[in-house]
Design an enzyme around this catalytic site. Structure first.
Site, PDB file in Angstrom:
ATOM      1  N   GLY A  71       0.770  -1.249   0.000  1.00  0.00           N
ATOM      2  CA  GLY A  71       0.000   0.000   0.000  1.00  0.00           C
ATOM      3  C   GLY A  71       0.796   1.290   0.000  1.00  0.00           C
ATOM      4  O   GLY A  71       0.338   2.296  -0.526  1.00  0.00           O
ATOM      5  N   GLU A  76       4.039   4.115   6.153  1.00  0.00           N
ATOM      6  CA  GLU A  76       2.848   3.272   6.060  1.00  0.00           C
ATOM      7  C   GLU A  76       1.745   4.028   5.309  1.00  0.00           C
ATOM      8  O   GLU A  76       1.671   5.262   5.383  1.00  0.00           O
ATOM      9  CB  GLU A  76       2.409   2.900   7.491  1.00  0.00           C
ATOM     10  CG  GLU A  76       1.130   2.128   7.615  1.00  0.00           C
ATOM     11  CD  GLU A  76       1.172   0.722   7.025  1.00  0.00           C
ATOM     12  OE1 GLU A  76       1.562   0.585   5.847  1.00  0.00           O
ATOM     13  OE2 GLU A  76       0.782  -0.226   7.722  1.00  0.00           O
ATOM     14  N   ASP A  77       0.898   3.287   4.617  1.00  0.00           N
ATOM     15  CA  ASP A  77      -0.211   3.950   3.917  1.00  0.00           C
ATOM     16  C   ASP A  77      -1.295   4.391   4.895  1.00  0.00           C
ATOM     17  O   ASP A  77      -1.782   5.509   4.839  1.00  0.00           O
ATOM     18  CB  ASP A  77      -0.799   3.039   2.815  1.00  0.00           C
ATOM     19  CG  ASP A  77      -1.196   1.656   3.320  1.00  0.00           C
ATOM     20  OD1 ASP A  77      -0.939   1.337   4.496  1.00  0.00           O
ATOM     21  OD2 ASP A  77      -1.755   0.877   2.524  1.00  0.00           O
ATOM     22  N   ASP A  96      -4.817   1.707  10.964  1.00  0.00           N
ATOM     23  CA  ASP A  96      -6.225   1.415  11.264  1.00  0.00           C
ATOM     24  C   ASP A  96      -6.295   0.999  12.741  1.00  0.00           C
ATOM     25  O   ASP A  96      -6.308   1.860  13.615  1.00  0.00           O
ATOM     26  CB  ASP A  96      -6.675   0.310  10.288  1.00  0.00           C
ATOM     27  CG  ASP A  96      -8.125  -0.084  10.445  1.00  0.00           C
ATOM     28  OD1 ASP A  96      -8.851   0.577  11.189  1.00  0.00           O
ATOM     29  OD2 ASP A  96      -8.548  -1.077   9.808  1.00  0.00           O
ATOM     30  N   LYS A 149      -6.819   6.280  10.853  1.00  0.00           N
ATOM     31  CA  LYS A 149      -8.198   6.112  11.337  1.00  0.00           C
ATOM     32  C   LYS A 149      -8.136   6.125  12.856  1.00  0.00           C
ATOM     33  O   LYS A 149      -8.117   5.075  13.501  1.00  0.00           O
ATOM     34  CB  LYS A 149      -8.760   4.768  10.866  1.00  0.00           C
ATOM     35  CG  LYS A 149      -9.075   4.673   9.401  1.00  0.00           C
ATOM     36  CD  LYS A 149      -9.713   3.313   9.128  1.00  0.00           C
ATOM     37  CE  LYS A 149      -9.866   3.052   7.666  1.00  0.00           C
ATOM     38  NZ  LYS A 149     -10.267   1.655   7.380  1.00  0.00           N
ATOM     39  N   PHE A 153     -13.757   2.478   4.983  1.00  0.00           N
ATOM     40  CA  PHE A 153     -12.793   1.895   4.066  1.00  0.00           C
ATOM     41  C   PHE A 153     -12.442   2.880   2.941  1.00  0.00           C
ATOM     42  O   PHE A 153     -13.317   3.500   2.345  1.00  0.00           O
ATOM     43  CB  PHE A 153     -13.363   0.608   3.468  1.00  0.00           C
ATOM     44  CG  PHE A 153     -12.327  -0.211   2.771  1.00  0.00           C
ATOM     45  CD1 PHE A 153     -11.456  -1.016   3.491  1.00  0.00           C
ATOM     46  CD2 PHE A 153     -12.189  -0.159   1.395  1.00  0.00           C
ATOM     47  CE1 PHE A 153     -10.480  -1.758   2.853  1.00  0.00           C
ATOM     48  CE2 PHE A 153     -11.216  -0.901   0.744  1.00  0.00           C
ATOM     49  CZ  PHE A 153     -10.360  -1.697   1.476  1.00  0.00           C
ATOM     50  N   VAL A 154     -11.146   3.016   2.681  1.00  0.00           N
ATOM     51  CA  VAL A 154     -10.681   3.911   1.612  1.00  0.00           C
ATOM     52  C   VAL A 154      -9.808   3.145   0.613  1.00  0.00           C
ATOM     53  O   VAL A 154      -9.267   2.095   0.941  1.00  0.00           O
ATOM     54  CB  VAL A 154      -9.870   5.102   2.181  1.00  0.00           C
ATOM     55  CG1 VAL A 154     -10.759   6.072   2.938  1.00  0.00           C
ATOM     56  CG2 VAL A 154      -8.725   4.636   3.069  1.00  0.00           C
ATOM     57  N   ASP A 201      -5.590  -0.556  -2.024  1.00  0.00           N
ATOM     58  CA  ASP A 201      -6.444  -1.376  -2.895  1.00  0.00           C
ATOM     59  C   ASP A 201      -7.740  -1.808  -2.222  1.00  0.00           C
ATOM     60  O   ASP A 201      -7.901  -1.704  -1.009  1.00  0.00           O
ATOM     61  CB  ASP A 201      -5.694  -2.654  -3.284  1.00  0.00           C
ATOM     62  CG  ASP A 201      -5.616  -3.640  -2.120  1.00  0.00           C
ATOM     63  OD1 ASP A 201      -5.205  -3.219  -1.019  1.00  0.00           O
ATOM     64  OD2 ASP A 201      -6.006  -4.802  -2.299  1.00  0.00           O
ATOM     65  N   ARG A 210      -5.367   0.623  -6.922  1.00  0.00           N
ATOM     66  CA  ARG A 210      -4.103   1.250  -6.505  1.00  0.00           C
ATOM     67  C   ARG A 210      -3.669   2.351  -7.474  1.00  0.00           C
ATOM     68  O   ARG A 210      -2.933   3.260  -7.111  1.00  0.00           O
ATOM     69  CB  ARG A 210      -2.984   0.198  -6.430  1.00  0.00           C
ATOM     70  CG  ARG A 210      -3.202  -0.883  -5.390  1.00  0.00           C
ATOM     71  CD  ARG A 210      -1.909  -1.659  -5.172  1.00  0.00           C
ATOM     72  NE  ARG A 210      -2.112  -2.945  -4.536  1.00  0.00           N
ATOM     73  CZ  ARG A 210      -2.168  -3.149  -3.219  1.00  0.00           C
ATOM     74  NH1 ARG A 210      -2.042  -2.132  -2.395  1.00  0.00           N
ATOM     75  NH2 ARG A 210      -2.343  -4.359  -2.722  1.00  0.00           N
TER      76      ARG A 210
END
Ligand code: 5GP
Length: 184
Positions: A53, A108-109, A112, A140, A161-162, A168, A174
């Site tokens: 990600g 990190e993307d 969560d 988040k 959720f994104v 993805d 992506r």
């Protein structure tokens, strides 16, 4: 050719709308890149990207950093094709670099629950870096249950959720140039 920036996307029957535009993302990365350049002005940090990600975030933020730096990658098990975390983390690929005595910035993307970053922070700490900090594009905050010290945050987002910009859904999306959020 322009980047892929549709207003809405539909993947596996789920509808997503634009949440953060290409311009908003680049603007924020520019600020973060400047901040990192200042904070590490007398150092040569190594960015460690968490695959898959974070690859686009890492590629973009690095180009706003104007001090010497290096890059490496690691990979953890993913969500699979689901929208909720499995609650388990496994290593799929380790770093190649020796980070002992190095200034490490984990890229990190999205944070969560915080499980992955909590796990990686402990794992990399054992390799005795001179310093270790976390940069995440998205956080988040309301969903984070594990203790994670994030130094650089792109955007705080709701617990939805994104996808897009490297993130993805069932391996798709992506290539979108901005961030999309699930329509409720
Ligand atoms: P955590 O361990 O913090 O619960 O989850 C972190 C990982 O879960 C992220 O690196 C990312 O791969 C995945 N993830 C969490 N939330 C989302 C989301 O909203 N969209 C996507 N595409 N992946 C997510």
């Amino acid at each position: 050719m322009d980047q892929y920036l549709p207003e809405k996307v539909n993947i596996n029957g789920e509808q997503f709308r634009v949440y953060l535009t290409q311009e908003e993302i680049q603007q924020r990365l520019k600020q973060l890149g400047q901040q990192i350049s200042q904070d590490y002005s007398d150092k040569k940090p190594i960015f460690i990207g968490v695959l898959n990600g974070a690859y686009i975030f890492l590629a973009d933020i690095m180009r706003y950093v104007n001090i010497p730096c290096e890059v490496d990658f690691l990979k953890l098990s993913s969500y699979g094709d689901e929208k909720v975390s499995s609650g388990e983390v496994h290593d799929l690929k380790n770093i190649d670099a020796d980070i002992k005595g190095r200034h490490v910035i984990l890229i990190e993307d999205i944070v969560d629950t915080g499980l992955s970053m909590n796990y990686l922070y402990s794992k990399l700490s054992r390799l005795e870096p001179a310093s270790l900090s976390i940069a995440t594009l998205l956080h988040k905050q309301d969903a984070t249950k594990h203790d994670v010290k994030i130094r650089y945050t792109g955007f705080k987002i709701p617990d939805l959720f994104v996808l897009g910009y490297g993130l993805d859904y069932a391996q798709e999306g992506r290539n979108l140039g901005q961030i999309y959020i699930l329509e409720e």
